[in-house]
Each structure stands twice: as C-alpha cells, then as structure tokens.
Design a protein around this motif. Structure first.
Motif, PDB file in Angstrom:
ATOM      1  N   UNK A 238       3.064  15.274 -12.471  1.00  0.00           N
ATOM      2  CA  UNK A 238       1.972  15.551 -13.955  1.00  0.00           C
ATOM      3  C   UNK A 238       1.521  17.355 -13.837  1.00  0.00           C
ATOM      4  N   UNK A 239       1.490  18.072 -12.695  1.00  0.00           N
ATOM      5  CA  UNK A 239       1.266  19.304 -12.779  1.00  0.00           C
ATOM      6  C   UNK A 239       2.401  20.106 -13.311  1.00  0.00           C
TER       7      UNK A 239
ATOM      8  N   UNK B 248       0.882  -1.112  -0.040  1.00  0.00           N
ATOM      9  CA  UNK B 248      -0.048   0.149  -0.039  1.00  0.00           C
ATOM     10  C   UNK B 248       0.971   1.290   0.103  1.00  0.00           C
ATOM     11  N   UNK B 249       1.942   1.154   0.613  1.00  0.00           N
ATOM     12  CA  UNK B 249       2.848   2.262   0.720  1.00  0.00           C
ATOM     13  C   UNK B 249       3.549   2.717  -0.392  1.00  0.00           C
ATOM     14  N   UNK B 250       3.996   1.647  -1.164  1.00  0.00           N
ATOM     15  CA  UNK B 250       4.455   1.680  -2.609  1.00  0.00           C
ATOM     16  C   UNK B 250       3.231   2.160  -3.822  1.00  0.00           C
ATOM     17  N   UNK B 251       2.193   1.937  -3.711  1.00  0.00           N
ATOM     18  CA  UNK B 251       1.188   2.214  -4.379  1.00  0.00           C
ATOM     19  C   UNK B 251       0.999   3.954  -4.176  1.00  0.00           C
ATOM     20  N   UNK B 252       0.934   4.156  -2.888  1.00  0.00           N
ATOM     21  CA  UNK B 252       0.662   5.569  -2.347  1.00  0.00           C
ATOM     22  C   UNK B 252       1.842   6.629  -2.909  1.00  0.00           C
ATOM     23  N   UNK B 253       2.904   5.894  -2.726  1.00  0.00           N
ATOM     24  CA  UNK B 253       4.117   6.803  -3.144  1.00  0.00           C
ATOM     25  C   UNK B 253       4.360   6.782  -4.824  1.00  0.00           C
TER      26      UNK B 253
ATOM     27  N   UNK C 172       1.524   6.911  -6.428  1.00  0.00           N
ATOM     28  CA  UNK C 172       0.521   7.727  -7.052  1.00  0.00           C
ATOM     29  C   UNK C 172       0.828   9.213  -6.694  1.00  0.00           C
ATOM     30  N   UNK C 173       1.267   9.457  -5.402  1.00  0.00           N
ATOM     31  CA  UNK C 173       1.609  10.864  -5.308  1.00  0.00           C
ATOM     32  C   UNK C 173       2.757  11.339  -6.045  1.00  0.00           C
ATOM     33  N   UNK C 174       3.697  10.580  -6.387  1.00  0.00           N
ATOM     34  CA  UNK C 174       4.931  10.966  -7.176  1.00  0.00           C
ATOM     35  C   UNK C 174       4.133  11.128  -8.570  1.00  0.00           C
TER      36      UNK C 174
END
Length: 192
Positions: free
Chosen positions: A184-185, A170-175, A177-179
């Motif tokens: 992207x912006x 879950x931490x890897x997925x969050x990192x 996604x957050x990255x």
C-alpha cells in the motif's frame, strides 16, 4: 458276527458298528478280527492323543495371549478368562468364571467398547467376537485389546493438529496483512 457276550459288553451303534466298553471308554468299532480291532483301537488312541495335544496348544495360546480372552455362554455366564482378562477387569479368574459377564457384549463381531474395572478405571477396548463351542456349550469367545493409550495419543495428535491448523490460519492472515501493508505505501508514492 461277534455278539460281544464274551469279554466285552457291546451294543449296536451306527450302521453295523459296535460300541465296545474297554478301559472305561466307549468307542465305535466295526465288527472285525481281534488283530484288526486292536489296530483300530491303537489308531483311535493316537488320534485322541493328537487331539488332546492340539487342544492343549490352543488353550496355551489363548491363556498366554497379551489380549484379554473371555468365553461367555449364551446366557451371559463367563466360562473362561485368561490372565490378561484378570488385568483388564481387575479381578482374578476365579471371580470372573461362573459369574455374569462384566460388560455388555457388542452386537458386531468387531467394535470398540468401554469397560470399567472394579477400581473404576475405564478402558476403551477393541472387541472381536467369534462363536465357539466351549466345553460342549455354545459360547462366544471375545478377544479384548486395551486401546485406551492409543485413543489418548490419537486425541493428543488431533488436538495438536487443530492447534497447528489454527497457527497456519493466523500465519496466513499475518502474511496477507503484512503484504498488503508493504504494498500500500508503494502504490501511494507512485501516484504522488
């Protein structure tokens, strides 16, 4: 040659040895002088005494071992059970000895088996078996170590490890996604 007709009754034994009944014990004594015979008897007495002490030491070790020790004859009858076996099976030695073995004997010399006591408590035990001669009977001596607590701890650790692996995923997925959201912006403004 001494024929044993005077003080002792004697019969021929293996190769020119004589069995002399003395003090209600039969011993193989080669034909010799009375002095040599007495020395031989004294040596036999010393060897027998040493053997009895050694046997008593082994029995003491088995009886006071922390692991359950149970000797079972080939027909499944219990010949011996130590105090640790009493605790494992929940029954006194008197109820175990002479009765059928309270568990199915493992085929392998080392294995894990489940044993339930008379109260219904199931214990996982590590069983180590070895063939022995017990009181002139062929038997198997089983050393049973209760590893139930170890197994419970192992399950708790495995469950905790699985939970940690799920949290790491879950931490890897969050990192990731957050990255992605952070990058992207910035890429979108660079094109503007």
């Amino acid at each position: 040659m001494w024929n044993g007709t005077r003080k002792h009754r004697a019969t021929q034994c293996w190769h020119t040895q004589w069995v002399v009944s003395r003090r209600s014990e039969e011993r193989c004594i080669p034909p010799c002088s009375a002095i040599e015979r007495n020395r031989f008897i004294e040596e036999l007495d010393q060897v027998a005494s040493t053997l009895r002490r050694s046997e008593q030491q082994i029995r003491t070790i088995i009886e006071f071992n922390a692991d359950a020790q149970i000797a079972v004859r080939s027909d499944g009858t219990v010949l011996f059970a130590n105090p640790a076996a009493e605790r494992l099976f929940g029954r006194p030695t008197e109820e175990l000895v002479g009765q059928p073995c309270p568990f199915e004997f493992p085929q392998n010399p080392t294995s894990e088996i489940e044993i339930s006591n008379i109260f219904g408590k199931v214990s996982v035990v590590e069983a180590r078996t070895v063939p022995v001669l017990w009181d002139a009977s062929e038997a198997v001596l089983a050393s049973l170590r209760d590893i139930s607590e170890h197994k419970r701890t192992e399950q708790v650790l495995q469950s905790a490890n699985e939970r940690l692996m799920e949290l790491d995923r879950l931490k890897s997925e969050f990192v990731a996604t957050a990255s992605h959201e952070i990058r992207t912006p910035q890429i979108g403004r660079a094109h503007v």
